[in-house]
Design a protein around this motif. Structure first.
Motif, PDB file in Angstrom:
ATOM      1  N   MET A   1       0.822  -1.189   0.000  1.00 38.94           N
ATOM      2  CA  MET A   1       0.000   0.000   0.000  1.00 38.94           C
ATOM      3  C   MET A   1       0.864   1.249   0.000  1.00 38.94           C
ATOM      4  O   MET A   1       0.382   2.332  -0.179  1.00 38.94           O
ATOM      5  N   SER A   2       2.121   1.111   0.177  1.00 39.41           N
ATOM      6  CA  SER A   2       2.993   2.269   0.203  1.00 39.41           C
ATOM      7  C   SER A   2       3.125   2.806  -1.214  1.00 39.41           C
ATOM      8  O   SER A   2       3.790   2.229  -2.039  1.00 39.41           O
ATOM      9  N   ASP A   3       2.477   3.917  -1.489  1.00 41.36           N
ATOM     10  CA  ASP A   3       2.418   4.400  -2.860  1.00 41.36           C
ATOM     11  C   ASP A   3       3.179   5.700  -3.072  1.00 41.36           C
ATOM     12  O   ASP A   3       2.985   6.357  -4.068  1.00 41.36           O
ATOM     13  N   HIS A   4       3.994   6.098  -2.136  1.00 45.16           N
ATOM     14  CA  HIS A   4       4.781   7.310  -2.306  1.00 45.16           C
ATOM     15  C   HIS A   4       6.125   6.951  -2.942  1.00 45.16           C
ATOM     16  O   HIS A   4       6.621   5.852  -2.769  1.00 45.16           O
ATOM     17  N   PRO A   5       6.697   7.866  -3.711  1.00 46.94           N
ATOM     18  CA  PRO A   5       7.951   7.548  -4.402  1.00 46.94           C
ATOM     19  C   PRO A   5       9.106   7.357  -3.430  1.00 46.94           C
ATOM     20  O   PRO A   5       9.161   7.977  -2.391  1.00 46.94           O
ATOM     21  N   SER A   6      10.002   6.494  -3.826  1.00 49.65           N
ATOM     22  CA  SER A   6      11.212   6.319  -3.036  1.00 49.65           C
ATOM     23  C   SER A   6      12.156   7.469  -3.356  1.00 49.65           C
ATOM     24  O   SER A   6      11.890   8.288  -4.220  1.00 49.65           O
ATOM     25  N   THR A   7      13.279   7.507  -2.671  1.00 49.06           N
ATOM     26  CA  THR A   7      14.269   8.548  -2.975  1.00 49.06           C
ATOM     27  C   THR A   7      15.215   8.096  -4.068  1.00 49.06           C
ATOM     28  O   THR A   7      16.062   8.855  -4.503  1.00 49.06           O
ATOM     29  N   PHE A   8      15.070   6.874  -4.527  1.00 46.27           N
ATOM     30  CA  PHE A   8      15.910   6.360  -5.592  1.00 46.27           C
ATOM     31  C   PHE A   8      15.112   6.281  -6.875  1.00 46.27           C
ATOM     32  O   PHE A   8      14.140   5.551  -6.967  1.00 46.27           O
ATOM     33  N   ASP A   9      15.455   7.064  -7.857  1.00 45.42           N
ATOM     34  CA  ASP A   9      14.831   7.025  -9.172  1.00 45.42           C
ATOM     35  C   ASP A   9      13.358   7.437  -9.166  1.00 45.42           C
ATOM     36  O   ASP A   9      12.648   7.213 -10.132  1.00 45.42           O
ATOM     37  N   ALA A  10      12.863   7.973  -8.066  1.00 41.30           N
ATOM     38  CA  ALA A  10      11.479   8.442  -7.943  1.00 41.30           C
ATOM     39  C   ALA A  10      10.464   7.406  -8.391  1.00 41.30           C
ATOM     40  O   ALA A  10       9.455   7.708  -8.997  1.00 41.30           O
ATOM     41  N   THR A  11      10.723   6.156  -8.080  1.00 39.62           N
ATOM     42  CA  THR A  11       9.791   5.088  -8.425  1.00 39.62           C
ATOM     43  C   THR A  11       9.005   4.692  -7.185  1.00 39.62           C
ATOM     44  O   THR A  11       9.488   4.837  -6.062  1.00 39.62           O
ATOM     45  N   PRO A  12       7.780   4.197  -7.364  1.00 43.59           N
ATOM     46  CA  PRO A  12       6.992   3.797  -6.187  1.00 43.59           C
ATOM     47  C   PRO A  12       7.682   2.693  -5.399  1.00 43.59           C
ATOM     48  O   PRO A  12       8.333   1.823  -5.966  1.00 43.59           O
ATOM     49  N   VAL A  13       7.552   2.764  -4.103  1.00 37.54           N
ATOM     50  CA  VAL A  13       8.100   1.741  -3.233  1.00 37.54           C
ATOM     51  C   VAL A  13       7.247   0.494  -3.403  1.00 37.54           C
ATOM     52  O   VAL A  13       6.036   0.545  -3.317  1.00 37.54           O
ATOM     53  N   ASN A  14       7.855  -0.630  -3.634  1.00 32.68           N
ATOM     54  CA  ASN A  14       7.123  -1.875  -3.811  1.00 32.68           C
ATOM     55  C   ASN A  14       7.593  -2.870  -2.767  1.00 32.68           C
ATOM     56  O   ASN A  14       8.158  -3.897  -3.075  1.00 32.68           O
ATOM     57  N   SER A  15       7.341  -2.567  -1.518  1.00 28.48           N
ATOM     58  CA  SER A  15       7.843  -3.405  -0.441  1.00 28.48           C
ATOM     59  C   SER A  15       6.780  -4.330   0.112  1.00 28.48           C
ATOM     60  O   SER A  15       7.050  -5.122   0.994  1.00 28.48           O
ATOM     61  N   GLU A  17       4.687  -3.686   2.162  1.00 34.24           N
ATOM     62  CA  GLU A  17       4.397  -3.371   3.546  1.00 34.24           C
ATOM     63  C   GLU A  17       3.231  -2.393   3.582  1.00 34.24           C
ATOM     64  O   GLU A  17       3.071  -1.579   2.689  1.00 34.24           O
ATOM     65  N   ASP A  18       2.406  -2.532   4.567  1.00 33.71           N
ATOM     66  CA  ASP A  18       1.285  -1.605   4.707  1.00 33.71           C
ATOM     67  C   ASP A  18       1.772  -0.347   5.394  1.00 33.71           C
ATOM     68  O   ASP A  18       2.558  -0.406   6.323  1.00 33.71           O
ATOM     69  N   ALA A  19       1.303   0.753   4.928  1.00 33.29           N
ATOM     70  CA  ALA A  19       1.773   2.036   5.431  1.00 33.29           C
ATOM     71  C   ALA A  19       0.735   2.659   6.354  1.00 33.29           C
ATOM     72  O   ALA A  19       0.309   3.784   6.153  1.00 33.29           O
ATOM     73  N   TRP A  20       0.323   1.914   7.347  1.00 31.14           N
ATOM     74  CA  TRP A  20      -0.713   2.402   8.255  1.00 31.14           C
ATOM     75  C   TRP A  20      -0.246   3.640   9.019  1.00 31.14           C
ATOM     76  O   TRP A  20      -1.076   4.438   9.443  1.00 31.14           O
ATOM     77  N   ASP A  21       1.059   3.818   9.196  1.00 30.82           N
ATOM     78  CA  ASP A  21       1.579   4.954   9.955  1.00 30.82           C
ATOM     79  C   ASP A  21       1.895   6.171   9.085  1.00 30.82           C
ATOM     80  O   ASP A  21       2.339   7.192   9.606  1.00 30.82           O
ATOM     81  N   ASP A  22       1.676   6.069   7.777  1.00 31.19           N
ATOM     82  CA  ASP A  22       1.906   7.227   6.902  1.00 31.19           C
ATOM     83  C   ASP A  22       1.027   8.394   7.333  1.00 31.19           C
ATOM     84  O   ASP A  22      -0.068   8.198   7.864  1.00 31.19           O
ATOM     85  N   GLY A  45      -3.549  12.891  11.083  1.00 30.83           N
ATOM     86  CA  GLY A  45      -3.060  11.795  11.907  1.00 30.83           C
ATOM     87  C   GLY A  45      -2.459  10.730  11.018  1.00 30.83           C
ATOM     88  O   GLY A  45      -2.186  10.966   9.842  1.00 30.83           O
ATOM     89  N   SER A  46      -2.313   9.544  11.577  1.00 36.47           N
ATOM     90  CA  SER A  46      -1.804   8.442  10.769  1.00 36.47           C
ATOM     91  C   SER A  46      -2.916   7.961   9.837  1.00 36.47           C
ATOM     92  O   SER A  46      -4.104   8.237  10.057  1.00 36.47           O
ATOM     93  N   PHE A  47      -2.529   7.236   8.808  1.00 35.33           N
ATOM     94  CA  PHE A  47      -3.498   6.686   7.867  1.00 35.33           C
ATOM     95  C   PHE A  47      -4.509   5.802   8.605  1.00 35.33           C
ATOM     96  O   PHE A  47      -5.716   5.915   8.395  1.00 35.33           O
ATOM     97  N   ALA A  48      -4.019   4.966   9.513  1.00 31.69           N
ATOM     98  CA  ALA A  48      -4.917   4.096  10.287  1.00 31.69           C
ATOM     99  C   ALA A  48      -5.879   4.917  11.137  1.00 31.69           C
ATOM    100  O   ALA A  48      -7.074   4.595  11.222  1.00 31.69           O
TER     101      ALA A  48
END
Length: 92
Positions: A1-15, A17-22, A45-48
């Motif tokens: 669910m982590s859909d924000h770009p990484s700092t490497f190559d500005a590509t979406p993070v595909n880990s 992992e759920d990003a409930w704390d985003d 607040g957090s996504f959750a």
């Protein structure tokens, strides 16, 4: 669910992992977004936390709001209800 770009190559993070704390914010569904969008947040607040808040509103009220998550992805009330029903959703 982590859909924000990484700092490497500005590509979406595909880990996978759920990003409930985003970081997330509750907005009126029709607030127009725009340049001052972050100032229009009704709650933060957090996504959750935002999912919990939205799904606890009376059913007839939920459709008036969306959750905006880090990365500018918006979630409708229906999507929030589906996420809250997942077995991996944090209980509190």
């Amino acid at each position: 669910m982590s859909d924000h770009p990484s700092t490497f190559d500005a590509t979406p993070v595909n880990s996978d992992e759920d990003a409930w704390d985003d970081a997330a914010a509750l907005h009126e569904a029709d607030d127009g977004q725009g340049v001052l969008d972050s100032a229009k947040a009704l709650r933060r607040g957090s996504f959750a936390d935002m999912i919990r808040y939205l799904t606890r509103l009376p059913e007839e009220e939920r459709e008036k709001y969306v959750i905006q998550k880090a990365g500018d992805r918006q979630y409708t009330a229906d999507e929030a209800e589906g996420l809250a029903a997942r077995p991996d959703f944090p209980k509190s």
